[in-house]
Design a protein around this motif. Sequence first.
Motif, short mmCIF file in Angstrom:
data_model
loop_
_atom_site.label_atom_id
_atom_site.label_comp_id
_atom_site.label_asym_id
_atom_site.label_seq_id
_atom_site.Cartn_x
_atom_site.Cartn_y
_atom_site.Cartn_z
N GLU A 111 -25.03 50.55 -74.24
CA GLU A 111 -25.68 50.74 -72.96
C GLU A 111 -24.82 50.22 -71.81
N SER A 112 -23.94 49.28 -72.07
CA SER A 112 -23.14 48.70 -71.00
C SER A 112 -21.94 49.57 -70.63
N SER A 113 -21.54 50.51 -71.48
CA SER A 113 -20.43 51.41 -71.16
C SER A 113 -20.96 52.59 -70.38
N PHE A 114 -20.28 52.91 -69.26
CA PHE A 114 -20.70 54.06 -68.48
C PHE A 114 -19.51 54.66 -67.75
N ILE A 115 -19.66 55.92 -67.37
CA ILE A 115 -18.71 56.58 -66.50
C ILE A 115 -19.50 57.58 -65.66
N GLU A 116 -19.22 57.61 -64.35
CA GLU A 116 -19.96 58.47 -63.43
C GLU A 116 -19.00 59.08 -62.42
N ILE A 117 -19.05 60.40 -62.29
CA ILE A 117 -18.26 61.08 -61.25
C ILE A 117 -18.96 60.83 -59.92
N THR A 118 -18.21 60.32 -58.95
CA THR A 118 -18.81 59.98 -57.66
C THR A 118 -18.46 60.98 -56.57
N ASP A 119 -17.35 61.70 -56.72
CA ASP A 119 -16.90 62.63 -55.68
C ASP A 119 -15.82 63.52 -56.28
N SER A 120 -15.54 64.63 -55.62
CA SER A 120 -14.50 65.54 -56.13
C SER A 120 -13.85 66.28 -54.97
N SER A 121 -12.68 66.82 -55.25
CA SER A 121 -11.99 67.68 -54.29
C SER A 121 -11.06 68.61 -55.08
N TYR A 122 -10.61 69.66 -54.42
CA TYR A 122 -9.64 70.56 -55.05
C TYR A 122 -8.70 71.11 -53.98
N SER A 123 -7.55 71.60 -54.43
CA SER A 123 -6.59 72.23 -53.53
C SER A 123 -5.83 73.30 -54.31
#
Length: 151
Positions: free
Chosen positions: A30-42
Motif C-alpha cells: 500500500e505504501s508504494s505508489f506512482i501517479e502521473i501528474t501532468d503531460s506534454s508532447y512535441s
Amino acid sequence: MRSNYLRILTITIFLLTLIVTSCKDSTSSESSFIEITDSSYSVVQLNGCDIDSGASATRFQFVLNFDSSSGVDISGIEFDILFESGTEGENIFEDDFEVVGQSLEFDFCFRFGSSSSWIEIYPSILANNEELVSNEITIRIERPEDANKNS
C-alpha cells in the motif's frame, strides 16, 4: 493438561505470526505508489518516421511528469490509442524511455488518417516489474500541419 496448554500456545503463536506477517505485506504494497501528474508532447520529426507499410509517419516526444514513493523502479509505459475514425489500438507497451528526475520521456510514431485531425493516447506508467500501475491519463495529439503530405 500440559499437552493441551502446549497445543493452545503453539496455535496462538502460529496465528499471531500469520497476522503480523499479513499486516507487514499489506502495508508495504500500500505504501508504494506512482501517479502521473501532468503531460506534454512535441513533434520531433514530421513525416520522417518510416512505418512498416513504407508510409511516412510523424514522431512525437512525450513527457509524463509523475510523483511516486521512493524506490519505485519504472518498467515501461502502456497505452491504448483512439483514432478520430474510431479505430483503436490496445495494450501497446513501450520499454524504450528515459527517466529524468520525476519525468518519464518516450517517443512514438503516428500516421494520421486522410481525414483525421487528432489521435488520443491513454498512457499509464508500469513499475516494479509491472506490479504497480499508475493512473491513466488522456493526451489528445492534434494533427500537425503537413503531416502525411509526402505520401
